[in-house]
Motif scaffolding. Structure first.
Motif, PDB file in Angstrom:
ATOM      1  N   ARG A  88      56.646  40.797  60.653  1.00 45.60           N
ATOM      2  CA  ARG A  88      57.874  40.867  61.288  1.00 45.60           C
ATOM      3  C   ARG A  88      58.641  39.583  60.972  1.00 45.60           C
ATOM      4  N   LYS A  89      57.606  38.353  60.721  1.00 43.99           N
ATOM      5  CA  LYS A  89      58.112  37.200  60.705  1.00 43.99           C
ATOM      6  C   LYS A  89      59.249  36.891  59.324  1.00 43.99           C
ATOM      7  N   MET A  90      60.442  36.141  59.624  1.00 43.73           N
ATOM      8  CA  MET A  90      61.258  35.936  58.584  1.00 43.73           C
ATOM      9  C   MET A  90      60.467  34.652  57.689  1.00 43.73           C
ATOM     10  N   ILE A 128      60.447  42.271  51.305  1.00 44.58           N
ATOM     11  CA  ILE A 128      60.554  42.677  52.917  1.00 44.58           C
ATOM     12  C   ILE A 128      60.009  44.147  53.180  1.00 44.58           C
ATOM     13  N   VAL A 159      67.747  43.040  58.409  1.00 44.51           N
ATOM     14  CA  VAL A 159      67.867  42.877  56.752  1.00 44.51           C
ATOM     15  C   VAL A 159      67.493  43.796  55.970  1.00 44.51           C
ATOM     16  N   TYR A 160      66.483  44.305  56.102  1.00 44.64           N
ATOM     17  CA  TYR A 160      65.937  45.471  55.514  1.00 44.64           C
ATOM     18  C   TYR A 160      66.742  46.631  55.609  1.00 44.64           C
ATOM     19  N   THR A 212      57.549  34.437  56.936  1.00 44.17           N
ATOM     20  CA  THR A 212      56.251  34.977  55.756  1.00 44.17           C
ATOM     21  C   THR A 212      57.336  35.179  54.673  1.00 44.17           C
ATOM     22  N   LEU A 213      58.457  35.786  54.733  1.00 43.44           N
ATOM     23  CA  LEU A 213      59.297  35.986  53.549  1.00 43.44           C
ATOM     24  C   LEU A 213      59.815  34.810  52.703  1.00 43.44           C
ATOM     25  N   LYS A 234      64.030  40.870  60.666  1.00 43.91           N
ATOM     26  CA  LYS A 234      63.703  41.330  59.265  1.00 43.91           C
ATOM     27  C   LYS A 234      63.736  42.766  59.104  1.00 43.91           C
ATOM     28  N   GLN A 269      56.289  43.911  53.617  1.00 42.50           N
ATOM     29  CA  GLN A 269      55.819  42.951  54.645  1.00 42.50           C
ATOM     30  C   GLN A 269      56.079  43.754  56.219  1.00 42.50           C
ATOM     31  N   LEU A 270      57.115  44.556  56.324  1.00 40.66           N
ATOM     32  CA  LEU A 270      57.272  45.443  57.550  1.00 40.66           C
ATOM     33  C   LEU A 270      56.431  46.549  57.560  1.00 40.66           C
ATOM     34  N   TYR A 324      70.871  36.047  51.032  1.00 42.54           N
ATOM     35  CA  TYR A 324      69.647  36.715  50.362  1.00 42.54           C
ATOM     36  C   TYR A 324      70.328  37.387  49.195  1.00 42.54           C
TER      37      TYR A 324
END
Length: 203
Positions: free
Chosen positions: A155-157, A146, A82-83, A159-160, A79, A149-150, A138
């Motif tokens: 950190r869980k994908m 994202i 990706v961020y 959750t996104l 994650k 959440q971070l 995405y």
């Protein structure tokens, strides 16, 4: 703004594998080359998100831009990768690929990209009931979520994916062989890959 950028995630520590997975070889090519080839066939531009320890190795082997994980979230997993890509690159869509799927193909990415007009914010394969968030597409609009959440140490994908409008596409809809999604997590997986492309993912 460019429409599509390809992002190769290659920043994991590969503890279970015992060495950086990106540089393991299959049929004479390093793992990361397969993901990068698929991205080059299907996206306008590409970037590699990696770990500081691998930066020199990547820059010696490729002209593709290499960025290390954002300093705020070093060690926070895919994650964070990706961020980092979305923070540093301007694009409407981001094709995300991990570096440990050597059977991946550009054909699959083209099929996923065919769904970007669906109105969904994320497109993820659902292969034999298993979701593959690191073989996905995405939209840039998910970036603030994202980041939030971070910041909250999530950190869980998954959750996104649970909080955005996602299109899940099955192997039947994609018309592909499910084995191309096999990622190599352990020496056992690697051995099975080298043995006639047979993979049984370790748990």
């Amino acid at each position: 703004m460019q429409q599509i950028i390809g992002v190769l995630l290659a920043g994991g520590e590969s503890r279970r594998f015992g060495q950086p997975k990106a540089f393991a070889e299959y049929n004479g090519k390093k793992f990361w080359h397969y993901s990068m080839q698929a991205l080059k066939e299907t996206t306008e531009n590409q970037v590699i998100i990696s770990h500081q320890n691998l930066l020199t190795k990547f820059t010696e082997e490729t002209q593709v831009k290499v960025i290390t994980d954002d300093h705020q979230f070093v060690g926070d997993g895919p994650k964070a990768g990706v961020y980092t890509a979305m923070k540093n690159e301007v694009s409407e869509w981001f094709v995300i690929l991990s570096c440990d799927i050597p059977l991946i193909s550009g054909e699959l990415i083209k099929k996923l990209l065919a769904y970007i007009s669906s109105g969904k914010k994320v497109i993820i394969p659902n292969i034999e009931g298993k979701l593959h968030p690191l073989v996905g597409v995405y939209h840039h609009s998910v970036f603030p979520l994202i980041e939030m959440q971070l910041v909250n140490k999530d950190r869980k994908m998954m959750t996104l994916l649970n909080q955005v409008n996602v299109l899940f596409v099955t192997e039947k809809e994609l018309n592909i062989d499910p084995k191309i999604f096999s990622n190599i997590n352990s020496p056992k997986d690697y051995g099975m890959l080298l043995n006639n492309d047979k993979i049984s993912e370790s748990k």
